[in-house]
Design an enzyme around this catalytic site. Structure first.
Site, PDB file in Angstrom:
ATOM      1  N   LEU A  21       0.836  -1.202   0.000  1.00 55.44           N
ATOM      2  CA  LEU A  21       0.000   0.000   0.000  1.00 55.44           C
ATOM      3  C   LEU A  21       0.875   1.258   0.000  1.00 55.44           C
ATOM      4  CD1 LEU A  21      -2.823   1.335   0.269  1.00 55.44           C
ATOM      5  CD2 LEU A  21      -2.502   1.183   2.726  1.00 55.44           C
ATOM      6  N   HIS A  24       2.550   1.678  -3.377  1.00 55.64           N
ATOM      7  CA  HIS A  24       1.618   2.142  -4.418  1.00 55.64           C
ATOM      8  C   HIS A  24       1.275   3.617  -4.234  1.00 55.64           C
ATOM      9  CE1 HIS A  24       1.032  -1.770  -6.113  1.00 55.64           C
ATOM     10  NE2 HIS A  24       0.402  -2.262  -5.066  1.00 55.64           N
ATOM     11  N   GLU A  25       1.015   4.019  -3.015  1.00 55.79           N
ATOM     12  CA  GLU A  25       0.590   5.396  -2.750  1.00 55.79           C
ATOM     13  C   GLU A  25       1.749   6.379  -2.746  1.00 55.79           C
ATOM     14  OE1 GLU A  25      -2.392   6.805  -2.410  1.00 55.79           O
ATOM     15  OE2 GLU A  25      -3.528   4.937  -2.566  1.00 55.79           O
ATOM     16  N   GLY A  26       2.900   5.925  -2.270  1.00 55.90           N
ATOM     17  CA  GLY A  26       4.025   6.836  -2.071  1.00 55.90           C
ATOM     18  C   GLY A  26       3.871   7.562  -0.749  1.00 55.90           C
ATOM     19  N   ARG A 145      -0.511  -0.944 -10.284  1.00 57.17           N
ATOM     20  CA  ARG A 145      -1.117  -1.216  -8.977  1.00 57.17           C
ATOM     21  C   ARG A 145      -2.224  -2.260  -9.095  1.00 57.17           C
ATOM     22  NH1 ARG A 145      -2.909   3.204  -4.577  1.00 57.17           N
ATOM     23  NH2 ARG A 145      -3.759   1.775  -3.015  1.00 57.17           N
TER      24      ARG A 145
END
Length: 190
Positions: A21, A24-26, A145
């Site tokens: 997570l 993917h989000e950074g 993603r």
């Protein structure tokens, strides 16, 4: 690898799920506009964000805890079939990204709740690939993603009836321990 399906309410985001997570989000401590122009900070957090904001590590941890809890609560309320840990992690990542409202209206959820076999489960996994657009634009990051979420979800389908890991004797369910989620990726980040 053995997969055990559990009721969503007893699951918590795994370390692997948390790591994915965050990847993917950074992670950005200074507010920025995401790909569709929404002010965002920390790990994909949008609630109460204004451009110019700067968050501390502790604020980012709290935001991530709150945002993952919101996604978990939505998944737990909406998913009515047992899933594996990996499937839960994929669903939570998906919901964290698209929101509980979008999950609730999705064909993915409708197919999931109607699924009873490994084949039907694999049909659910295909739905992840449809969610690769933001603001009407197909984004490479969302394609990657969703491919990762789909793979994680699909691996769990083998534990469903008719799958190669179909357990004829499922162990008793055990409640997940602790409400918090430890994220060493954020510990000491500076």
């Amino acid at each position: 690898m053995k997969y055990v399906r559990k009721v969503v309410a007893v699951l918590a985001l795994s370390l692997a799920g948390s790591t994915a997570l965050i990847q993917h989000e950074g992670m950005r401590r200074q507010a920025y506009l995401d790909s569709v122009g929404i002010p965002t900070i920390c790990v994909g957090s949008t609630t109460g964000v204004r451009l110019g904001m700067v968050a501390t590590d502790e604020e980012c941890r709290k935001r991530l805890d709150r945002d993952t809890r919101t996604a978990h609560d939505g998944v737990a309320r909406l998913v009515h079939v047992p899933v594996t840990q990996g499937q839960y992690d994929a669903l939570l990542s998906f919901t964290f990204n698209v929101g509980v409202g979008n999950l609730s209206r999705s064909t993915l959820l409708r197919y999931l709740n109607a699924s009873q076999t490994a084949q039907e489960c694999r049909r659910v996994a295909q739905e992840f690939s449809r969610w690769v657009y933001a603001g009407g634009v197909r984004l490479r990051g969302l394609v990657a993603r969703r491919a990762a979420e789909r793979k994680e979800f699909e691996e769990g389908c083998e534990s469903w009836p008719g799958g190669t890991h179909d357990p004829s004797h499922a162990p008793a369910l055990v409640r997940a321990r602790g409400a918090g989620i430890r994220r060493p990726e954020l510990d000491g980040a500076g």
